[in-house]
Design a protein around this motif. Sequence first.
Motif, PDB file in Angstrom:
ATOM      1  N   GLN A   1      42.354  52.408  36.541  1.00 54.86           N
ATOM      2  CA  GLN A   1      41.060  52.739  37.127  1.00 54.86           C
ATOM      3  C   GLN A   1      39.943  52.679  36.085  1.00 54.86           C
ATOM      4  OE1 GLN A   1      41.004  56.583  39.006  1.00 54.86           O
ATOM      5  NE2 GLN A   1      38.809  56.507  39.467  1.00 54.86           N
ATOM      6  N   ALA A   2      40.225  53.181  34.881  1.00 57.26           N
ATOM      7  CA  ALA A   2      39.204  53.195  33.828  1.00 57.26           C
ATOM      8  C   ALA A   2      38.827  51.769  33.415  1.00 57.26           C
ATOM      9  CB  ALA A   2      39.713  53.973  32.623  1.00 57.26           C
ATOM     10  N   LEU A   3      39.810  50.875  33.303  1.00 59.54           N
ATOM     11  CA  LEU A   3      39.526  49.484  32.964  1.00 59.54           C
ATOM     12  C   LEU A   3      38.694  48.824  34.056  1.00 59.54           C
ATOM     13  CD1 LEU A   3      43.027  48.414  31.581  1.00 59.54           C
ATOM     14  CD2 LEU A   3      40.913  48.517  30.251  1.00 59.54           C
ATOM     15  N   GLU A   4      39.051  49.078  35.302  1.00 59.02           N
ATOM     16  CA  GLU A   4      38.314  48.474  36.413  1.00 59.02           C
ATOM     17  C   GLU A   4      36.860  48.933  36.431  1.00 59.02           C
ATOM     18  OE1 GLU A   4      41.655  47.682  39.870  1.00 59.02           O
ATOM     19  OE2 GLU A   4      40.828  49.711  39.692  1.00 59.02           O
ATOM     20  N   GLU A   5      36.645  50.240  36.239  1.00 61.95           N
ATOM     21  CA  GLU A   5      35.289  50.777  36.312  1.00 61.95           C
ATOM     22  C   GLU A   5      34.436  50.329  35.130  1.00 61.95           C
ATOM     23  OE1 GLU A   5      35.784  54.963  36.636  1.00 61.95           O
ATOM     24  OE2 GLU A   5      36.402  54.904  38.766  1.00 61.95           O
ATOM     25  N   ARG A   6      35.013  50.359  33.921  1.00 61.06           N
ATOM     26  CA  ARG A   6      34.204  50.043  32.742  1.00 61.06           C
ATOM     27  C   ARG A   6      33.847  48.558  32.675  1.00 61.06           C
ATOM     28  NH1 ARG A   6      31.108  48.646  30.056  1.00 61.06           N
ATOM     29  NH2 ARG A   6      30.532  49.065  27.885  1.00 61.06           N
ATOM     30  N   PHE A   7      34.780  47.687  33.072  1.00 63.39           N
ATOM     31  CA  PHE A   7      34.558  46.253  32.917  1.00 63.39           C
ATOM     32  C   PHE A   7      34.247  45.548  34.234  1.00 63.39           C
ATOM     33  CE2 PHE A   7      37.174  47.492  29.264  1.00 63.39           C
ATOM     34  CZ  PHE A   7      36.389  47.018  28.223  1.00 63.39           C
ATOM     35  N   SER A   8      34.087  46.333  35.291  1.00 59.40           N
ATOM     36  CA  SER A   8      33.716  45.781  36.612  1.00 59.40           C
ATOM     37  C   SER A   8      34.680  44.679  37.045  1.00 59.40           C
ATOM     38  CB  SER A   8      32.275  45.252  36.584  1.00 59.40           C
ATOM     39  OG  SER A   8      31.364  46.281  36.262  1.00 59.40           O
ATOM     40  N   VAL A   9      35.958  44.982  36.984  1.00 62.15           N
ATOM     41  CA  VAL A   9      36.994  44.039  37.388  1.00 62.15           C
ATOM     42  C   VAL A   9      37.913  44.714  38.396  1.00 62.15           C
ATOM     43  CG1 VAL A   9      36.949  42.806  35.197  1.00 62.15           C
ATOM     44  CG2 VAL A   9      38.520  44.734  35.495  1.00 62.15           C
ATOM     45  N   THR A  10      38.740  43.918  39.040  1.00 63.23           N
ATOM     46  CA  THR A  10      39.766  44.430  39.940  1.00 63.23           C
ATOM     47  C   THR A  10      41.130  44.014  39.406  1.00 63.23           C
ATOM     48  OG1 THR A  10      38.312  44.314  41.878  1.00 63.23           O
ATOM     49  CG2 THR A  10      40.695  44.395  42.280  1.00 63.23           C
ATOM     50  N   ILE A  11      41.975  44.998  39.149  1.00 65.37           N
ATOM     51  CA  ILE A  11      43.340  44.712  38.696  1.00 65.37           C
ATOM     52  C   ILE A  11      44.232  44.739  39.939  1.00 65.37           C
ATOM     53  CG2 ILE A  11      45.240  45.438  37.220  1.00 65.37           C
ATOM     54  CD1 ILE A  11      43.207  46.759  35.385  1.00 65.37           C
ATOM     55  N   SER A  12      44.429  43.584  40.521  1.00 63.97           N
ATOM     56  CA  SER A  12      45.210  43.489  41.748  1.00 63.97           C
ATOM     57  C   SER A  12      46.697  43.483  41.439  1.00 63.97           C
ATOM     58  CB  SER A  12      44.842  42.213  42.506  1.00 63.97           C
ATOM     59  OG  SER A  12      45.241  41.068  41.774  1.00 63.97           O
ATOM     60  N   ASP A  13      47.490  43.740  42.462  1.00 65.19           N
ATOM     61  CA  ASP A  13      48.940  43.680  42.279  1.00 65.19           C
ATOM     62  C   ASP A  13      49.380  42.265  41.902  1.00 65.19           C
ATOM     63  OD1 ASP A  13      49.086  46.333  42.865  1.00 65.19           O
ATOM     64  OD2 ASP A  13      49.836  46.076  44.903  1.00 65.19           O
ATOM     65  N   ASP A  14      48.701  41.260  42.465  1.00 62.89           N
ATOM     66  CA  ASP A  14      49.049  39.881  42.135  1.00 62.89           C
ATOM     67  C   ASP A  14      48.744  39.573  40.672  1.00 62.89           C
ATOM     68  OD1 ASP A  14      49.991  39.293  44.648  1.00 62.89           O
ATOM     69  OD2 ASP A  14      48.100  38.450  45.367  1.00 62.89           O
ATOM     70  N   SER A  15      47.598  40.051  40.182  1.00 64.67           N
ATOM     71  CA  SER A  15      47.265  39.796  38.780  1.00 64.67           C
ATOM     72  C   SER A  15      48.231  40.534  37.863  1.00 64.67           C
ATOM     73  CB  SER A  15      45.815  40.211  38.483  1.00 64.67           C
ATOM     74  OG  SER A  15      45.626  41.607  38.636  1.00 64.67           O
ATOM     75  N   LEU A  16      48.707  41.693  38.281  1.00 65.46           N
ATOM     76  CA  LEU A  16      49.714  42.408  37.497  1.00 65.46           C
ATOM     77  C   LEU A  16      51.022  41.619  37.453  1.00 65.46           C
ATOM     78  CD1 LEU A  16      49.306  46.196  38.401  1.00 65.46           C
ATOM     79  CD2 LEU A  16      49.287  45.189  36.115  1.00 65.46           C
ATOM     80  N   ARG A  17      51.425  41.062  38.592  1.00 64.03           N
ATOM     81  CA  ARG A  17      52.653  40.271  38.616  1.00 64.03           C
ATOM     82  C   ARG A  17      52.535  39.057  37.700  1.00 64.03           C
ATOM     83  NH1 ARG A  17      52.105  41.460  44.256  1.00 64.03           N
ATOM     84  NH2 ARG A  17      53.655  42.998  44.927  1.00 64.03           N
ATOM     85  N   GLU A  18      51.370  38.412  37.714  1.00 61.94           N
ATOM     86  CA  GLU A  18      51.166  37.252  36.842  1.00 61.94           C
ATOM     87  C   GLU A  18      51.224  37.658  35.369  1.00 61.94           C
ATOM     88  OE1 GLU A  18      47.464  35.557  37.997  1.00 61.94           O
ATOM     89  OE2 GLU A  18      48.176  34.913  39.977  1.00 61.94           O
ATOM     90  N   ALA A  19      50.622  38.797  35.042  1.00 60.39           N
ATOM     91  CA  ALA A  19      50.637  39.275  33.656  1.00 60.39           C
ATOM     92  C   ALA A  19      52.050  39.631  33.224  1.00 60.39           C
ATOM     93  CB  ALA A  19      49.716  40.481  33.507  1.00 60.39           C
TER      94      ALA A  19
END
Length: 276
Positions: free
Chosen positions: A147-165
């Motif tokens: 949540q902190a990464l999403e709010e500070r950098f204005s990004v969305t960490i989706s489940d799909d992006s997590l799977r890719e990472a």
Amino acid sequence: MSSSVLQRLHLLAADPFNPVLHDYQQQGGKVVGLFCSYVPEELVMAAGMTPFRMRATGSTKTSLGDGWFSSLNCSYVRHLFDLALQGRFRFLDGVVLMNSCDHVRRMYDNWRAALDYPAFIHFLAVPHNRNRLALEWYLQELGLLRQALEERFSVTISDDSLREAIALSNRIRRSLARLYELRRADPPAITGAETLGVIMAGTALPRAAFARMLDELLHELEGRQACPADLPRIGLLSGCLEEIGHLELIEKLGCVVVDDSLCFGRRYFDTPVDED
């Protein structure tokens, strides 16, 4: 070192803020510093940024750091904070600290008190035992970091992006496991000092670039003999050992480090994440 990729990785390991990382930032990429391999870099990768393992390679003094830590605190913490006070980590867009030990835990407080950068500073509380409650606590902490990464950098960490990472990280883990097989061969295709340099360079590179370099490196190491076959073979267990020269000294004395348990070694890649 006969391998051109090995030579390049060795040079990249010498300076944490390397030319590849510099070019990445010049093109708009963001870099988040991580303390300890227990901070899951997949969360940073899923946010579209590069995780950067904090280290004090090349530091020769702690005169500034000693003003914030006692002589009883470990040299890693004092050297790294000395570099931070010098402004050597101003290239970071964020930093995530944790309670891997009391020394790094205290660095979080000192960092907030003494430094005006970066804009994003987060503390990840990691449990030190393994049970159901500890797992629930850790999952909550990871959710707060997400949540902190999403709010500070204005990004969305989706489940799909997590799977890719996770898939990319596991690709790197498999390549490093293969590298360690070549290291344990008789004779070894790569020395312990060279292996440490490979991993240290990789923790300061965009991970997709590191994965490609590992593929090239494994191909180049085919048929290579790094040292004589009859040298004594040892394993090295340590904490945050980040000086390649330490392993070079050991191996110059007439042996070869064929395995390890290091933060910048086996502990970095030895447990792949379940992709199911």
